[in-house]
Design a protein around this motif. Structure first.
Motif, PDB file in Angstrom:
ATOM      1  N   LEU A 128       0.825  -1.205   0.000  1.00  0.00           N
ATOM      2  CA  LEU A 128       0.000   0.000   0.000  1.00  0.00           C
ATOM      3  C   LEU A 128       0.867   1.266   0.000  1.00  0.00           C
ATOM      4  CD1 LEU A 128      -2.858  -1.005   2.476  1.00  0.00           C
ATOM      5  CD2 LEU A 128      -3.114  -0.501   0.029  1.00  0.00           C
ATOM      6  N   SER A 129       1.991   1.224   0.725  1.00  0.00           N
ATOM      7  CA  SER A 129       2.874   2.393   0.759  1.00  0.00           C
ATOM      8  C   SER A 129       3.517   2.625  -0.608  1.00  0.00           C
ATOM      9  CB  SER A 129       3.966   2.220   1.829  1.00  0.00           C
ATOM     10  OG  SER A 129       4.911   1.236   1.460  1.00  0.00           O
ATOM     11  N   VAL A 130       3.798   1.541  -1.324  1.00  0.00           N
ATOM     12  CA  VAL A 130       4.328   1.674  -2.686  1.00  0.00           C
ATOM     13  C   VAL A 130       3.267   2.277  -3.594  1.00  0.00           C
ATOM     14  CG1 VAL A 130       5.214   0.411  -4.685  1.00  0.00           C
ATOM     15  CG2 VAL A 130       5.941  -0.227  -2.375  1.00  0.00           C
ATOM     16  N   ARG A 131       2.029   1.827  -3.435  1.00  0.00           N
ATOM     17  CA  ARG A 131       0.934   2.377  -4.238  1.00  0.00           C
ATOM     18  C   ARG A 131       0.748   3.868  -3.960  1.00  0.00           C
ATOM     19  NH1 ARG A 131      -5.154   0.607  -3.092  1.00  0.00           N
ATOM     20  NH2 ARG A 131      -4.799   2.146  -1.438  1.00  0.00           N
ATOM     21  N   ILE A 136      -3.084  -6.744  -3.636  1.00  0.00           N
ATOM     22  CA  ILE A 136      -2.873  -6.227  -2.289  1.00  0.00           C
ATOM     23  C   ILE A 136      -3.876  -6.805  -1.287  1.00  0.00           C
ATOM     24  CG2 ILE A 136      -2.924  -4.118  -0.896  1.00  0.00           C
ATOM     25  CD1 ILE A 136      -1.825  -2.616  -3.284  1.00  0.00           C
ATOM     26  N   LYS A 137      -5.075  -7.131  -1.755  1.00  0.00           N
ATOM     27  CA  LYS A 137      -6.119  -7.625  -0.853  1.00  0.00           C
ATOM     28  C   LYS A 137      -6.088  -9.138  -0.671  1.00  0.00           C
ATOM     29  CE  LYS A 137      -9.303  -3.806  -1.889  1.00  0.00           C
ATOM     30  NZ  LYS A 137     -10.659  -3.447  -2.359  1.00  0.00           N
ATOM     31  N   ASP A 138      -5.142  -9.800  -1.306  1.00  0.00           N
ATOM     32  CA  ASP A 138      -5.055 -11.255  -1.211  1.00  0.00           C
ATOM     33  C   ASP A 138      -4.821 -11.673   0.246  1.00  0.00           C
ATOM     34  OD1 ASP A 138      -4.267 -13.993  -1.337  1.00  0.00           O
ATOM     35  OD2 ASP A 138      -3.691 -13.718  -3.425  1.00  0.00           O
ATOM     36  N   PRO A 139      -5.696 -12.513   0.808  1.00  0.00           N
ATOM     37  CA  PRO A 139      -5.532 -12.936   2.215  1.00  0.00           C
ATOM     38  C   PRO A 139      -4.268 -13.752   2.460  1.00  0.00           C
ATOM     39  CG  PRO A 139      -7.271 -14.202   1.121  1.00  0.00           C
ATOM     40  CD  PRO A 139      -6.917 -13.084   0.192  1.00  0.00           C
ATOM     41  N   ASP A 140      -3.680 -14.303   1.398  1.00  0.00           N
ATOM     42  CA  ASP A 140      -2.454 -15.086   1.569  1.00  0.00           C
ATOM     43  C   ASP A 140      -1.297 -14.227   2.057  1.00  0.00           C
ATOM     44  OD1 ASP A 140      -3.724 -17.368   0.797  1.00  0.00           O
ATOM     45  OD2 ASP A 140      -2.909 -17.414  -1.238  1.00  0.00           O
ATOM     46  N   LEU A 141      -1.370 -12.911   1.855  1.00  0.00           N
ATOM     47  CA  LEU A 141      -0.290 -12.034   2.309  1.00  0.00           C
ATOM     48  C   LEU A 141      -0.149 -12.086   3.830  1.00  0.00           C
ATOM     49  CD1 LEU A 141      -0.797  -8.882   0.039  1.00  0.00           C
ATOM     50  CD2 LEU A 141       1.020 -10.597  -0.121  1.00  0.00           C
TER      51      LEU A 141
END
Length: 644
Positions: free
Chosen positions: A531-534, A557-562
């Motif tokens: 998100l900071s990169v975005r 970014i919203k992928d729960p695997d993160l």
């Protein structure tokens, strides 16, 4: 090696060895402070040297004759002097960076580069791109120096604003009178690179649409600009790689339909040629006069190999390397006629130094050792290693062994590199040498995803961030333990950037291997990092995000695997002490990544120490904070994993 130093003269920096060894172990400052030489560049006629020197903290630009007479000196003070280049014989362009928030620009602080011309005749300094209407005084890439009508002219990529949008724009600066002119190549919002020929004419332009992930190349054909190639490139722009073999064609490193890396030489619309793949070059060498491609270099196994197309040039380079038999020799700079050559010489016995070769007189002379106070007694031996990962993939790396100790049952520090698509290479590494000087064996594994081992090896890392990329490290620990070299009960993991993430993952995802972990500027919450990169790219998906997501194995970014591979989300699983170190001015992995991890560990009641490096960036560019990082790291691992 016997090293004789150039006289310091009026430069005010003593280049003699001043650090003293302790009774048993070398002073950590030998490794941790800034090296006394950060760069050496020879003038076009081969009569003068521009040296970036330090006293361990502050930097100085010194201009000297070959016999050591100081002609001029410029104190860089707190400036992060990144490099210099000659513009004729009377001008040296100094490149420096600083972290700043710019009034009127949205987003977080960024690292900006500036260029200053130092006139050796008048002793005056002039900031390039100063006072340009609707433009910033920063540059986007290394300047291109050309000689036009006998005068040095500098071409720089700057930022000019059209309709409140900053656009990569090419500027022409005559150093004789400072006259600056913005060149009209057609306003292209997606421009990310330019190429200017030896006559001073812009001839190529690279463009990249970050939202679409699409690259294109424009060339000047006659009097007009035409698009000569375009391709999907979701991981970032292909950019420009200089001129081809004739000094007029344009080179681009790109990939083919099967993602194989190719070096393509463009001559116009529909006219291109791929250089033979068996050249296997990782870096290119261009003639400083004609700008034509001469050859290149690559690391073959553990040997640095230089390849020239011209047999005469190849023999000349081979004669240079023969002067330092057994050492790793790389090109630092050469004169316009390539007869005087500055080389970086990395000795496995004495450490790194700079030397000057005169091919006409067949004489070599030392310019100075890079690390002040470094003696043979303070350099530990390094050897290449190979082992099999759990799934059978061969992993290579380097093992530094503490000097004077029997390589049996040693305490170990695993030191993974950043990137993650970087790599460790043979030669002197100040961080691993410092740890070895305390009595530790140090393993630097080139885990899957590392560059330099073929595209298949890089692809093996896709989706393996925090997974097999992580167990590749602990598989190395098990291999060394099986050989009896290390004690598997006395292992810590230390790293920076992605290596810092790997240290945190060693405490949360691959537990039971390490006694302690040190993360320097390591990501801890992957969603928030993305998100900071975005945010830094005004809310759009960037090539950097796509690059990281490919290794993370996440759809977005919203992928729960993160969350499953984010150490900050797994703080309750930590069973070992953790040290977090982070520069306050880091613009790559933001400071809040360590803050988030520290807060999560404290909330979970886990042991954590947090060291802030004020004014420091992602690259540990300042002497005092770099040494502080090393000192804190060593004290921490000595406490939790005693070397004796």
């Amino acid at each position: 090696m016997i090293k004789s130093f150039l006289a310091a003269g009026a430069a005010c920096f003593a280049l003699c060895s001043s650090a003293a060894f302790g009774a048993e172990k070398p002073d950590l400052a030998i490794y941790g402070r800034l090296p006394q030489f950060e760069g050496v560049t020879i003038s076009p006629d081969g009569s003068k040297l521009a040296l970036i020197l330090t006293d361990g903290e502050e930097r100085l630009l010194a201009i000297r004759t070959l016999n050591g007479q100081t002609l001029a000196g410029v104190k860089a003070a707190k400036t992060k002097l990144r490099g210099v280049l000659w513009a004729g014989e009377d001008h040296v362009v100094m490149l420096s960076t600083q972290t700043a928030n710019v009034f009127g620009l949205s987003g977080p602080a960024r690292e900006y580069m500036m260029a200053v011309d130092f006139n050796l005749v008048t002793r005056k300094q002039s900031l390039l791109l100063r006072s340009q209407p609707e433009s910033m005084n920063v540059i986007l890439d290394r300047p291109m120096v050309r000689t036009v009508d006998g005068q040095p002219v500098v071409f720089v990529e700057g930022i000019h604003f059209f309709d409140n949008t900053g656009v990569n724009t090419l500027f022409r600066i005559n150093l004789k009178d400072g006259a600056t002119r913005m060149l009209d190549g057609g306003v292209r919002m997606d421009t990310d690179g330019w190429l200017v020929d030896a006559a001073g004419e812009p001839v190529a332009q690279s463009l990249y649409d970050g939202k679409k992930g699409r690259w294109s190349l424009r060339m000047k054909i006659g009097s007009s600009w035409k698009t000569v190639d375009e391709a999907d490139s979701p991981m970032g722009s292909y950019g420009l790689s200089g001129f081809g073999r004739d000094g007029k064609s344009v080179l681009v490193w790109r990939t083919d339909d099967e993602n194989n890396s190719i070096l393509r030489e463009y001559r116009g619309v529909g006219a291109h040629e791929d250089l033979p793949g068996d050249l296997d070059l990782s870096g290119l060498l261009h003639d400083p006069d004609s700008l034509g491609l001469l050859g290149g270099y690559t690391l073959k196994g553990d040997d640095l190999a230089y390849t020239f197309f011209d047999p005469v040039s190849q023999r000349a380079w081979d004669s240079v390397t023969k002067a330092f038999k057994g050492d790793r020799v790389s090109l630092a700079s050469w004169s316009k006629n390539r007869r005087r050559v500055v080389v970086h010489v990395d000795s496995a016995v004495d450490g790194p130094a700079y030397a000057l070769i005169d091919l006409d007189t067949k004489r070599a002379s030392w310019l100075g050792e890079i690390y002040r106070g470094l003696s043979a007694e303070a350099v530990s031996p390094v050897r290449p290693v190979k082992y099999k990962a759990a799934d059978g993939l061969e992993i290579t790396g380097y093992l530094t062994l503490p000097k004077g100790r029997d390589p049996k049952n040693l305490p170990l520090i695993v030191l993974p590199h950043g990137g993650p698509e970087g790599r460790d290479s043979p030669g002197f590494d100040w961080w691993s040498q410092a740890l070895a000087s305390r009595g530790y064996a140090v393993l630097q594994p080139n885990f899957r995803g590392s560059e330099g081992f073929g595209w298949d090896f890089v692809k093996a890392g896709f989706g393996e961030w925090g997974r097999k990329m992580q167990t590749d490290l602990s598989d190395g620990v098990r291999d060394l333990a099986k050989q009896g070299i290390v004690d598997p009960k006395r292992v810590c993991v230390v790293g920076a950037s992605y290596g810092g993430y790997a240290a945190l993952a060693g405490a949360t995802l691959d537990r039971g291997v390490y006694r302690c972990a040190v993360s320097v500027a390591g990501p801890s919450d992957l969603k928030k990092m993305l998100l900071s990169v975005r945010d830094a790219h005004n809310g759009s998906m960037s090539a950097a995000q796509r690059y990281w997501l490919r290794f993370m194995g996440a759809d977005g970014i919203k992928d729960p695997d993160l969350a499953a591979i984010s150490p900050a989300r797994l703080a309750d699983k930590v069973e070992i002490p953790i040290l977090l170190i982070h520069g306050k001015d880091d613009t790559v992995v933001r400071y809040d990544q360590s803050q988030i991890m520290a807060d999560a560990l404290k909330k979970a009641g886990k042991p954590v120490a947090f060291v802030t490096l004020d004014g420091e960036d992602h690259w540990l560019s300042r002497g005092a904070t770099r040494l502080k990082m090393l000192s804190e790291t060593v004290a921490f691992v000595e406490k939790h994993n005693p070397p004796e």
